[in-house]
Design a protein around this motif. Sequence first.
Motif, PDB file in Angstrom:
ATOM      1  N   LYS A   1     -34.398  42.542  11.783  1.00 20.51           N
ATOM      2  CA  LYS A   1     -33.435  43.421  12.465  1.00 20.51           C
ATOM      3  C   LYS A   1     -33.548  44.851  11.950  1.00 20.51           C
ATOM      4  CE  LYS A   1     -29.997  39.863  13.542  1.00 20.51           C
ATOM      5  NZ  LYS A   1     -28.597  39.394  13.316  1.00 20.51           N
ATOM      6  N   ILE A   2     -33.788  44.982  10.648  1.00 16.69           N
ATOM      7  CA  ILE A   2     -33.928  46.323  10.076  1.00 16.69           C
ATOM      8  C   ILE A   2     -35.177  47.004  10.634  1.00 16.69           C
ATOM      9  CG2 ILE A   2     -34.321  47.620   7.947  1.00 16.69           C
ATOM     10  CD1 ILE A   2     -32.677  45.491   6.480  1.00 16.69           C
ATOM     11  N   ALA A   3     -36.273  46.252  10.776  1.00 16.10           N
ATOM     12  CA  ALA A   3     -37.497  46.826  11.330  1.00 16.10           C
ATOM     13  C   ALA A   3     -37.263  47.362  12.738  1.00 16.10           C
ATOM     14  CB  ALA A   3     -38.604  45.770  11.345  1.00 16.10           C
ATOM     15  N   LYS A   4     -36.542  46.600  13.537  1.00 16.49           N
ATOM     16  CA  LYS A   4     -36.241  47.027  14.900  1.00 16.49           C
ATOM     17  C   LYS A   4     -35.397  48.296  14.893  1.00 16.49           C
ATOM     18  CE  LYS A   4     -34.280  45.300  19.263  1.00 16.49           C
ATOM     19  NZ  LYS A   4     -33.678  44.118  19.927  1.00 16.49           N
ATOM     20  N   ASP A   5     -34.434  48.355  13.991  1.00 21.67           N
ATOM     21  CA  ASP A   5     -33.574  49.537  13.886  1.00 21.67           C
ATOM     22  C   ASP A   5     -34.388  50.761  13.464  1.00 21.67           C
ATOM     23  OD1 ASP A   5     -30.986  51.024  13.503  1.00 21.67           O
ATOM     24  OD2 ASP A   5     -31.649  50.978  11.421  1.00 21.67           O
ATOM     25  N   LEU A   6     -35.279  50.590  12.483  1.00 22.90           N
ATOM     26  CA  LEU A   6     -36.078  51.721  12.007  1.00 22.90           C
ATOM     27  C   LEU A   6     -37.009  52.261  13.078  1.00 22.90           C
ATOM     28  CD1 LEU A   6     -37.043  50.584   8.375  1.00 22.90           C
ATOM     29  CD2 LEU A   6     -35.159  52.062   9.097  1.00 22.90           C
ATOM     30  N   LEU A   7     -37.367  51.421  14.038  1.00 25.93           N
ATOM     31  CA  LEU A   7     -38.267  51.847  15.123  1.00 25.93           C
ATOM     32  C   LEU A   7     -37.484  52.268  16.369  1.00 25.93           C
ATOM     33  CD1 LEU A   7     -41.087  49.184  14.711  1.00 25.93           C
ATOM     34  CD2 LEU A   7     -41.262  51.644  14.260  1.00 25.93           C
ATOM     35  N   GLY A   8     -36.235  52.620  16.185  1.00 27.70           N
ATOM     36  CA  GLY A   8     -35.449  53.133  17.305  1.00 27.70           C
ATOM     37  C   GLY A   8     -34.986  52.066  18.271  1.00 27.70           C
ATOM     38  N   GLY A   9     -34.810  50.818  17.777  1.00 31.50           N
ATOM     39  CA  GLY A   9     -34.308  49.747  18.625  1.00 31.50           C
ATOM     40  C   GLY A   9     -35.405  48.987  19.365  1.00 31.50           C
ATOM     41  N   ILE A  10     -36.668  49.298  19.050  1.00 31.67           N
ATOM     42  CA  ILE A  10     -37.799  48.628  19.709  1.00 31.67           C
ATOM     43  C   ILE A  10     -38.330  47.519  18.809  1.00 31.67           C
ATOM     44  CG2 ILE A  10     -40.102  48.941  20.675  1.00 31.67           C
ATOM     45  CD1 ILE A  10     -39.394  51.870  21.125  1.00 31.67           C
ATOM     46  N   ASP A  11     -38.500  46.326  19.371  1.00 34.93           N
ATOM     47  CA  ASP A  11     -39.058  45.223  18.600  1.00 34.93           C
ATOM     48  C   ASP A  11     -40.487  45.574  18.188  1.00 34.93           C
ATOM     49  OD1 ASP A  11     -40.747  42.604  18.444  1.00 34.93           O
ATOM     50  OD2 ASP A  11     -38.661  41.955  18.214  1.00 34.93           O
ATOM     51  N   PRO A  12     -40.809  45.471  16.899  1.00 35.86           N
ATOM     52  CA  PRO A  12     -42.152  45.878  16.450  1.00 35.86           C
ATOM     53  C   PRO A  12     -43.284  45.098  17.121  1.00 35.86           C
ATOM     54  CG  PRO A  12     -40.944  44.733  14.694  1.00 35.86           C
ATOM     55  CD  PRO A  12     -39.965  45.039  15.763  1.00 35.86           C
ATOM     56  N   MET A  13     -43.048  43.827  17.433  1.00 32.74           N
ATOM     57  CA  MET A  13     -44.102  43.060  18.087  1.00 32.74           C
ATOM     58  C   MET A  13     -44.384  43.577  19.502  1.00 32.74           C
ATOM     59  SD  MET A  13     -45.148  40.891  15.854  1.00 32.74           S
ATOM     60  CE  MET A  13     -44.884  42.227  14.691  1.00 32.74           C
ATOM     61  N   GLU A  14     -43.322  43.982  20.193  1.00 28.61           N
ATOM     62  CA  GLU A  14     -43.490  44.553  21.531  1.00 28.61           C
ATOM     63  C   GLU A  14     -44.143  45.928  21.440  1.00 28.61           C
ATOM     64  OE1 GLU A  14     -39.716  44.607  23.417  1.00 28.61           O
ATOM     65  OE2 GLU A  14     -39.433  42.420  23.358  1.00 28.61           O
ATOM     66  N   ALA A  15     -43.766  46.692  20.408  1.00 27.34           N
ATOM     67  CA  ALA A  15     -44.326  48.035  20.243  1.00 27.34           C
ATOM     68  C   ALA A  15     -45.826  47.984  19.975  1.00 27.34           C
ATOM     69  CB  ALA A  15     -43.612  48.753  19.100  1.00 27.34           C
ATOM     70  N   LEU A  16     -46.267  46.954  19.262  1.00 23.26           N
ATOM     71  CA  LEU A  16     -47.693  46.834  18.945  1.00 23.26           C
ATOM     72  C   LEU A  16     -48.556  46.587  20.185  1.00 23.26           C
ATOM     73  CD1 LEU A  16     -47.584  44.751  15.639  1.00 23.26           C
ATOM     74  CD2 LEU A  16     -48.431  47.099  15.904  1.00 23.26           C
ATOM     75  N   ASP A  17     -47.964  45.993  21.214  1.00 15.63           N
ATOM     76  CA  ASP A  17     -48.727  45.667  22.423  1.00 15.63           C
ATOM     77  C   ASP A  17     -49.322  46.901  23.087  1.00 15.63           C
ATOM     78  OD1 ASP A  17     -48.261  42.994  22.083  1.00 15.63           O
ATOM     79  OD2 ASP A  17     -46.519  42.921  23.423  1.00 15.63           O
ATOM     80  N   THR A  18     -48.609  48.028  23.004  1.00 15.01           N
ATOM     81  CA  THR A  18     -49.055  49.240  23.704  1.00 15.01           C
ATOM     82  C   THR A  18     -49.431  50.369  22.746  1.00 15.01           C
ATOM     83  OG1 THR A  18     -46.747  49.982  23.879  1.00 15.01           O
ATOM     84  CG2 THR A  18     -47.650  48.710  25.729  1.00 15.01           C
TER      85      THR A  18
ATOM     86  N   THR B   1     -51.441  52.743  20.057  1.00 17.55           N
ATOM     87  CA  THR B   1     -52.799  53.158  19.711  1.00 17.55           C
ATOM     88  C   THR B   1     -53.083  52.695  18.286  1.00 17.55           C
ATOM     89  OG1 THR B   1     -52.027  55.262  18.808  1.00 17.55           O
ATOM     90  CG2 THR B   1     -52.579  55.203  21.159  1.00 17.55           C
ATOM     91  N   GLY B   2     -54.339  52.848  17.842  1.00 13.08           N
ATOM     92  CA  GLY B   2     -54.695  52.402  16.502  1.00 13.08           C
ATOM     93  C   GLY B   2     -53.864  53.049  15.417  1.00 13.08           C
ATOM     94  N   GLU B   3     -53.669  54.378  15.485  1.00 17.96           N
ATOM     95  CA  GLU B   3     -52.912  55.081  14.455  1.00 17.96           C
ATOM     96  C   GLU B   3     -51.422  54.753  14.527  1.00 17.96           C
ATOM     97  OE1 GLU B   3     -54.058  59.158  15.113  1.00 17.96           O
ATOM     98  OE2 GLU B   3     -55.543  59.037  13.518  1.00 17.96           O
ATOM     99  N   ARG B   4     -50.898  54.649  15.740  1.00 16.68           N
ATOM    100  CA  ARG B   4     -49.495  54.291  15.891  1.00 16.68           C
ATOM    101  C   ARG B   4     -49.256  52.863  15.402  1.00 16.68           C
ATOM    102  NH1 ARG B   4     -44.393  55.471  15.228  1.00 16.68           N
ATOM    103  NH2 ARG B   4     -43.020  54.221  16.557  1.00 16.68           N
ATOM    104  N   ALA B   5     -50.229  51.989  15.602  1.00 12.05           N
ATOM    105  CA  ALA B   5     -50.112  50.610  15.139  1.00 12.05           C
ATOM    106  C   ALA B   5     -49.979  50.567  13.615  1.00 12.05           C
ATOM    107  CB  ALA B   5     -51.314  49.794  15.587  1.00 12.05           C
ATOM    108  N   GLN B   6     -50.658  51.477  12.924  1.00 12.07           N
ATOM    109  CA  GLN B   6     -50.537  51.544  11.471  1.00 12.07           C
ATOM    110  C   GLN B   6     -49.109  51.917  11.059  1.00 12.07           C
ATOM    111  OE1 GLN B   6     -53.562  54.434  10.507  1.00 12.07           O
ATOM    112  NE2 GLN B   6     -55.102  52.857  10.082  1.00 12.07           N
ATOM    113  N   VAL B   7     -48.511  52.818  11.811  1.00 11.03           N
ATOM    114  CA  VAL B   7     -47.131  53.220  11.527  1.00 11.03           C
ATOM    115  C   VAL B   7     -46.180  52.039  11.735  1.00 11.03           C
ATOM    116  CG1 VAL B   7     -45.239  54.757  12.195  1.00 11.03           C
ATOM    117  CG2 VAL B   7     -47.594  55.618  12.150  1.00 11.03           C
TER     118      VAL B   7
END
Length: 530
Positions: free
Chosen positions: A438-455, A457-463
């Motif tokens: 839940k904290i990871a989702k909050d730190l990413l602005g409410g976006i689930d990190p697994m969903e964010a990884l789907d789209t 870029t390589g550098e953003r994926a590192q973040v």
Amino acid sequence: MTNNTTTAPAATAELVFADPATLVIDDNVRTDTAIDAAFVASIATGVRQPVYAIRDSEGVVKVRDGQRRTLAAREAGLATIPVYIVDADTVEADDTERTRRRIIDQVITNGDRKGLKGSEEATAVEQLKLTGLSATRIAKELHTSKRKVDAALATATSQTAKDAVDTANLTLEQGMILAGYDDDPDAVDELLEAAAEGRFEHKAAELAETAAARAAIRTQRDELSVQGYASTTTRPSMDQARVLTYYVTADGTSPEPTACTQAHLLAYVRAEWTATCITADGTTVDYDDIDWAVDQDDPESQAEEGWIDPRTITKTDTATATVTWYHTDPDADELQPEWQWRNNNPRRTKPKPDSDQPLSDEDQARKDAESAARKQVIALNKLAVAAQSVRRDALRSALARKTLPKGTSAAVASFQAVTMWRNADLYNLTRQNADAKKIAKDLLGGIDPMEALDTATGERAQVIALAITLAAHEANMPKESWQGGHEYFRSIGEGRTRYLRFLSKVYGYQLADIEQVVTGDLTADAIALT
């Protein structure tokens, strides 16, 4: 007599409106030509200050000053912009002189520019407000955020804040916070001191967390001052004064403050926090009757039989000021220690039960230490909550970037590898107010990190991957972290230290005092408490 003085030819110049796409950007001492959306938006309404250009011998117009305005005008699609053009041949005899003049012009025009002072910007926004414009309209007209406009308006209400944004180089957002403490000079001093050390946000969060206690103490001290009593928020030493209850009068009775000379009394004022727990039907229940071990995020978690489920109550912390009277000159008011009076008057009173006997200096010191320790835990826990708020705000901002900070990829990879090797259990940590996912989702602005990884870029994926690791460590940072790691698992405390030092090294995060206790750079006793 011959006059050998020569006069340089007058420069031929004109002001024209030209298509920015036809202008050539000349060489420039300014190498950073980056323009952001806000700058383009401001130029889209028109270039108010003409750019400066020269026309060479072939008729080519070259922009010498105003390259960013020209580039922004092109991006905004402006048909024309004002250009002040000087014919180079009339003032620059050759290529060497042309290069020399270009550099001089660019250094002077860029070096002489001076932005508005923070106080001037705040006053300007306030004046716009007085013309009838709303904060939203002002933000639109100035191509800035409404948040900044609100900050400017708040700063403008306080002369102290306006002075500080200039002299202490504060932002308007910081000026707004400072303006909120106009009636608390001590808080203003603490904030300015923290600003000088790069800890403004931490101090602001700490003050907000302890606002109720500070207000209660301030009100109590004001009342005492009106009544003519001196007061302090620091417990007096035994060399300075003794608690009034240590003494008795000539007839053996306890002295009342009103019967003592005001000049010899000192009021020690502190705040006491009281937790009030109320059920849904309005019943007040005892804090110790609540099963705080219940996982409030797990519907299947239930309170033990006979205990109250914390999800059914509302907990409120209330701060009240308490006064303990001290006496600085007992002889002047003919007071003496109770034990001394008893020794001098053995027949005038029966010995009291042991429970009523005055405490020895050793027992009193032990009692005071236990009380101070309890207060320290409450106060430092509040500072830890404040630090967490600042830290997570900083993380949200950092993790919104598309890339890792430049040159930090090795440090990030090392941090993640060590975390997976030594603290892998943190990734699945789930407990009350500390769910890593839940904290990871909050730190990413409410976006689930697994969903964010789907789209990503390589550098953003590192973040995003780093965000998951940072969230795991955040879940391992409860408010009690300053007390140390679990005694049986040293790696817990080491993980917290490694985490905070990583934030400081990679992101330049300034640790709060309470966070420096976690890393071992400060002791808990070194932190001044409200």
